[in-house]
Design a protein around this motif. Structure first.
Motif, PDB file in Angstrom:
ATOM      1  N   ARG A 156     -17.530  57.881 -17.964  1.00 15.26           N
ATOM      2  CA  ARG A 156     -19.087  57.848 -18.098  1.00 15.26           C
ATOM      3  C   ARG A 156     -19.535  59.204 -17.805  1.00 15.26           C
ATOM      4  N   VAL A 157     -20.878  59.272 -18.179  1.00 14.67           N
ATOM      5  CA  VAL A 157     -21.654  60.344 -17.776  1.00 14.67           C
ATOM      6  C   VAL A 157     -23.075  60.048 -17.446  1.00 14.67           C
ATOM      7  N   ARG A 197     -26.128  66.337 -13.332  1.00 16.77           N
ATOM      8  CA  ARG A 197     -25.291  65.778 -14.215  1.00 16.77           C
ATOM      9  C   ARG A 197     -23.875  65.467 -13.431  1.00 16.77           C
ATOM     10  N   GLU A 222     -20.126  63.253 -14.292  1.00 11.04           N
ATOM     11  CA  GLU A 222     -18.980  62.886 -15.140  1.00 11.04           C
ATOM     12  C   GLU A 222     -17.801  62.056 -14.522  1.00 11.04           C
ATOM     13  N   THR A 237     -19.609  64.666 -24.162  1.00 10.96           N
ATOM     14  CA  THR A 237     -21.048  64.438 -24.255  1.00 10.96           C
ATOM     15  C   THR A 237     -21.769  65.825 -23.644  1.00 10.96           C
ATOM     16  N   VAL A 283     -22.698  56.508 -12.009  1.00  9.44           N
ATOM     17  CA  VAL A 283     -21.337  56.583 -12.661  1.00  9.44           C
ATOM     18  C   VAL A 283     -20.549  55.640 -11.848  1.00  9.44           C
ATOM     19  N   SER A 314     -24.306  56.785 -19.676  1.00  7.05           N
ATOM     20  CA  SER A 314     -23.743  56.606 -20.847  1.00  7.05           C
ATOM     21  C   SER A 314     -22.918  55.072 -20.611  1.00  7.05           C
ATOM     22  N   SER A 336     -17.125  69.191 -22.810  1.00  2.77           N
ATOM     23  CA  SER A 336     -17.278  67.553 -22.456  1.00  2.77           C
ATOM     24  C   SER A 336     -17.503  67.037 -23.763  1.00  2.77           C
TER      25      SER A 336
END
Length: 255
Positions: A45-46, A39, A41, A19, A76, A110, A17
């Motif tokens: 955005r993450v 996590r 994504e 990120t 997200v 993010s 990724s």
């Protein structure tokens, strides 16, 4: 003081990724691994999260996993880290005795890809901490929601055992005003850790490790440092490389 043999120890590989993230975790001397990371994504955005179940039980572990997993998705999809904490609360309350446990939770989201600037947001309840690294200095981002933290802020000395007594948690948070929330402009990296890490390692050492250990090795280094310091708790760390360096373009060679 040494700790018992660690079971359930794991490291996640670098995510494919823009990120990348890394995690490390050790059960330590506890019977249950009640720390959890997550996590998610999407939509450009993450979101990442770390949760620490309250107590040493299967219910605490389940609560931590449910809170972290749900929070990153809501962060997200709704675009708000603080709303993600409330959504995690709703999941635990709706589940009733099926989950039963409680947890501390910290969520980092993010920036909106359409927004100007690179501001991350971090929201939390409880005592999972977060730090940012801007390439020059380490910045603590969170303040523990514990009896000890509240009393120390008022200038009152308290017993060490009160550092583990939460004043706000996923299950007990009543509204957005009780959630810690901070904006982090353009960090180079973010670090999240459970109290099994940050209560075992001197804050100055945490800052040195964040500043000098490369992100791929940092999560494991923090957890191993907590184990070496004799932590009596689960120890978990999550590292996000939020600003990926630009690729190096080789200089053309002359024939």
């Amino acid at each position: 003081m040494s700790v018992a043999a660690v079971a359930g120890r794991r490291d996640e590989a670098r995510a494919v990724s823009p990120t990348p993230t890394w995690t490390a975790s050790a059960r330590g001397p506890r019977r249950n691994q009640a720390d959890a990371t997550a996590r998610f994504e999407g939509r450009g955005r993450v979101a990442v999260a770390i949760a620490d179940g309250v107590g040493d039980s299967a219910a605490a572990a389940l609560a931590a996993h449910a809170a972290a997993d749900h929070a990153v998705r809501v962060a997200v999809l709704d675009g708000r880290a603080d709303l993600a904490v409330l959504a995690a609360r709703d999941v635990l309350l709706a589940a009733g005795t099926m989950i039963g446990g409680d947890a501390a939770l910290t969520v980092a989201l993010s920036p909106d890809p359409g927004a100007v600037g690179g501001t991350w947001t971090v929201a939390w309840v409880g005592d999972c901490r977060a730090w940012s690294w801007d390439g020059r200095a380490v910045h603590p981002l969170t303040r523990d929601h514990t009896v000890a933290s509240e009393m120390q802020a008022a200038g009152v000395a308290v017993a060490q055992r009160l550092e583990n007594v939460l004043t706000t948690s996923v299950r007990t948070v009543r509204g957005a005003t009780e959630i810690g929330l901070v904006a982090v402009p353009a960090p180079a990296a973010l670090v999240l850790a459970s109290d099994g890490v940050h209560r075992s390692i001197d804050p100055a050492l945490v800052a040195r490790l964040v500043a000098h250990v490369p992100p791929p090795a940092l999560a494991r280094t923090l957890v191993d440092s907590a184990r070496a310091a004799g932590t009596h708790d689960n120890a978990t760390a999550l590292v996000v490389e939020t600003r990926t360096p630009a690729p190096v373009i080789p200089t053309p060679r002359r024939p």
